[in-house]
Design a protein around this motif. Structure first.
Motif: not given
Length: 310
Positions: A130-132, A149-151, A174-178
């Motif tokens: 995760w990167v904010r 998972e990459l966010r 499986e999961r990508l949040d942009l």
């Protein structure tokens, strides 16, 4: 606005690390939080904190890291090189969250990030990243066989990062949040920059896709309506943005979405009629049309806000 830190990450409860502390019976059963107290601390203070963790916690027990304030996060890039240097020791590292800071510490769009490509290269066992923040953030296309998972959470996500994600070879993802954000805060990605992500070519296992917090939500919806990646998804998340009836109509006119388990559109600018049409059109899908918004007026034109900007 983000007002609270994560209490768990990568399936583990978060425990702040303090040099000299008594370790839990199983130090591998927590996600270690690294954070300096002074928001303007010298770089040496955070470096010393990382060094103490390396000295005091058995390397094989470091399963997840949550990085908080590192000192002057609004102008000094997170020193990811300290993690890269330690990575060969942390053979069990499975999760990293870069920049779990809340608005009171630093607004999301002021957070200064570095090139994170070396971290992925140094951590072949990593499953969750995760990167904010988006200011200064860089990424080159990579191959990472284990990342699931990459966010990216941002008030404005750079187009170059969006393209790099799409061009990366991530066979287990499986999961990508942009969180695309707004142009005012550096979110300069257009739908053309999403082409590789929407093709799904580099992420064959993808089941959850979020293209959220976008001021170009209508354009994203229109692109998604014909995107090759959509038939394989279980969850499609277009929430937190400026979605209007134009975007809703594009979704209704596009490829079938009845295979989804969830369509997340919360925080939107849909009319009640359009929201109801979307729900009715997908009776077997959990369609979230909560948190409707009303546009403001600016210079006689409607102005719509993403959920997270500054």
């Amino acid at each position: 606005m983000i007002n609270s830190h994560v209490s768990s990450f990568a399936g583990l409860p978060v425990l702040p690390f303090t040099p000299g502390m008594a370790l839990p019976d199983d130090p591998s059963a927590v996600a270690w939080r690294l954070e300096v107290e002074d928001f303007e601390a010298d770089p040496e203070e955070f470096a010393g904190l990382v060094a103490a963790l390396r000295a005091e916690v058995p390397a094989e027990a470091v399963r997840a890291l949550v990085i908080g304030e590192w000192g002057s996060a609004y102008e000094r890039a997170l020193p990811v090189e300290l993690l890269v240097e330690a990575a060969p020791e942390w053979t069990g590292l499975r999760g990293v969250f870069l920049a779990d800071l809340v608005a009171e510490q630093c607004e999301i769009s002021w957070l200064t990030l570095p090139d994170i490509t070396p971290l992925l290269a140094a951590c072949p066992t990593l499953g969750v990243l995760w990167v904010r923040g988006g200011q200064g953030l860089r990424l080159e296309p990579v191959r990472h066989p284990g990342l699931r998972e990459l966010r990216f959470e941002a008030g404005g996500l750079p187009a170059a990062v969006v393209r790099a994600v799409g061009e990366s070879d991530l066979p287990a993802l499986e999961r990508l949040d942009l969180w695309l954000g707004t142009s005012e805060y550096g979110g300069d990605a257009g739908v053309d920059d999403l082409a590789a992500v929407l093709s799904g070519a580099g992420q064959p296992a993808l089941r959850h896709l979020a293209l959220a917090n976008a001021e170009i939500a209508d354009e994203v919806a229109a692109a998604v309506a014909a995107a090759p990646v959509v038939p394989r998804l279980a969850v499609l998340d277009l929430s937190m943005g400026t979605l209007t009836d134009a975007g809703g109509a594009a979704l209704l006119a596009g490829q079938p979405l009845t295979h989804l388990t969830r369509l997340d559109l919360h925080h939107h600018y849909l009319s009640e009629e359009m929201a109801a049409r979307l729900v009715d059109a997908l009776p077997g899908v959990r369609v979230d049309v909560s948190d409707p918004q009303e546009a403001d007026e600016y210079d006689g034109k409607p102005y719509r806000y993403t959920a997270v900007a500054e």
